[in-house]
Design a protein around this motif. Structure first.
Motif, short mmCIF file in Angstrom:
data_model
loop_
_atom_site.label_atom_id
_atom_site.label_comp_id
_atom_site.label_asym_id
_atom_site.label_seq_id
_atom_site.Cartn_x
_atom_site.Cartn_y
_atom_site.Cartn_z
N TYR A 263 -6.40 10.55 1.17
CA TYR A 263 -5.03 10.51 0.67
C TYR A 263 -4.31 9.25 1.13
O TYR A 263 -4.71 8.61 2.11
N TYR B 247 -1.54 8.26 2.55
CA TYR B 247 -1.01 8.04 3.90
C TYR B 247 -2.13 7.68 4.87
O TYR B 247 -2.01 6.75 5.68
N TYR C 279 0.03 0.47 -0.50
CA TYR C 279 0.20 1.27 -1.72
C TYR C 279 0.13 0.45 -3.01
O TYR C 279 -0.53 0.88 -3.96
N ASN D 85 -2.52 1.12 -5.91
CA ASN D 85 -2.03 1.27 -7.27
C ASN D 85 -2.74 0.34 -8.25
O ASN D 85 -3.12 0.73 -9.35
N THR E 298 -6.66 9.49 -9.20
CA THR E 298 -5.83 10.16 -8.19
C THR E 298 -5.54 11.59 -8.60
O THR E 298 -5.58 11.93 -9.78
N LEU F 243 -3.12 15.19 -7.04
CA LEU F 243 -2.20 15.71 -6.03
C LEU F 243 -2.70 17.06 -5.54
O LEU F 243 -3.13 17.88 -6.34
N PRO G 135 3.53 18.08 3.69
CA PRO G 135 3.77 17.83 2.27
C PRO G 135 2.46 17.73 1.48
O PRO G 135 1.39 17.58 2.08
N PRO G 136 2.54 17.81 0.15
CA PRO G 136 1.33 17.63 -0.66
C PRO G 136 0.74 16.24 -0.46
O PRO G 136 1.44 15.32 -0.04
N ARG G 137 -0.54 16.11 -0.75
CA ARG G 137 -1.19 14.82 -0.53
C ARG G 137 -1.68 14.24 -1.85
O ARG G 137 -2.20 14.97 -2.69
N LYS G 138 -1.52 12.95 -2.00
CA LYS G 138 -2.03 12.27 -3.19
C LYS G 138 -3.37 11.65 -2.83
O LYS G 138 -3.44 10.72 -2.04
N TYR H 34 -7.02 9.77 -3.39
CA TYR H 34 -7.66 8.70 -4.16
C TYR H 34 -9.17 8.95 -4.15
O TYR H 34 -9.78 9.08 -3.10
#
Lengths: 106, 186
Positions: A24, A26, A44, A48, A58, A60, A67-70, A72
């Motif tokens: 993710y 972060y 980022y 992107n 990607t 979610l 929090p939710p994680r995005k 990759y």
């Protein structure tokens, strides 16, 4: 580390980090910025760009804590691209190492 | 307003040219980053500091957007926007990148003017013949055919040249944008 060195190298690192398992944002941002002293926020835009080029996909995902994680995920073209970069990198570093070793030999 | 809201608000404002849906996607990364870092007990101020100046980040994101736009449909306008984004981000020196680029576009433009004139000439000649009938029709027609042929060739050539130059610019741009900003002070 020299700015010129960082060109491209960060790309390899991000791709390799995501090759074993999906990562993710972060996580990647922190890992990269710790190792290379780059501004966290500029990892980022790199992610992107690679996503736009189709090297990452990607998604979610909710996480139990926080929090939710995005995430990759390295795509098939991303994987091939990574292999190519690593090959180039190996040829390059071998050549540099050879010259360094010969140059420093007493 | 919290520092996080301020930061995201400024980023949102700076990226207003990007369509809403895409912009939200870009902002999500930063939103989640704040949330995650706060979860880890970092104060908002420190998170914002580590992320870096939102103006610089906005420029980087904008460049990514511009380059992508120019790539999906290469047009002189889109490529120029990408070039300007790159210059504003400081990837290129004004004189070494923008100067030659503008000169090149200037030359390209004037060559296109020549092509347009070539295209217009047969029409004008025929109109002149219709009004004045100074020269015999056969002479006018053969001259027209000759010029039209030239115009066609020039048009095809120029289209190729324009496309080639635009994709070359994009390649150079993409190669250069693979830089990630370094932290200046530590």
């Amino acid at each position: 580390m020299n700015v010129q060195f960082k060109k491209g190298v960060l790309e390899i690192c991000v791709l390799v980090l995501a090759s074993r398992e999906d990562r993710y944002g972060y996580e990647l941002a922190v890992m990269i910025s710790e190792k290379f002293e780059v501004a966290v926020g500029s990892v980022y835009p790199l992610l992107n760009r690679l996503t736009q080029e189709g090297l990452f996909s990607t998604y979610l995902q909710e996480s139990k804590e926080g929090p939710p994680r995005k995430y990759y995920r390295l795509t098939e073209p991303g994987w091939h691209y990574m292999r190519g970069l690593i090959d180039e990198w190996n040829v390059f570093t071998e050549a540099v190492n050879e010259i360094i070793e010969e140059g420093l030999r007493p | 307003m919290t520092i996080k809201d301020q930061y995201l608000g400024e980023l949102n404002h700076l990226l207003h040219v990007i369509p809403s849906e895409q912009r939200q996607e870009l902002l999500l990364d930063y939103e989640l980053h704040f949330q995650m870092a706060m979860e880890n007990g970092q104060p908002e101020e420190q998170i914002a500091h580590e992320l870096g100046d939102p103006r610089v980040i906005a420029k980087e994101l904008l460049l990514g957007y511009r380059v992508h736009q120019a790539e999906t449909k290469q047009s002189p306008v889109r490529v120029s926007r990408a070039v300007f984004s790159a210059v504003s981000l400081g990837f290129f020196n004004l004189i070494f990148m923008l100067g030659p680029y503008l000169a090149l576009m200037g030359i390209l433009f004037s060559l296109w003017v020549v092509v347009v004139v070539l295209w217009a000439t047969p029409v004008l000649l025929l109109a002149d013949w219709a009004i004045n009938e100074t020269f015999p029709l056969t002479a006018v027609l053969s001259v027209c055919a000759l010029i039209a042929g030239l115009a066609l060739l020039a048009g095809v050539g120029m289209t190729k040249l324009t496309k080639g130059l635009l994709s070359m610019t994009m390649k150079y741009l993409k190669w250069n944008t693979r830089v990630v900003r370094v932290v200046k002070e530590k």
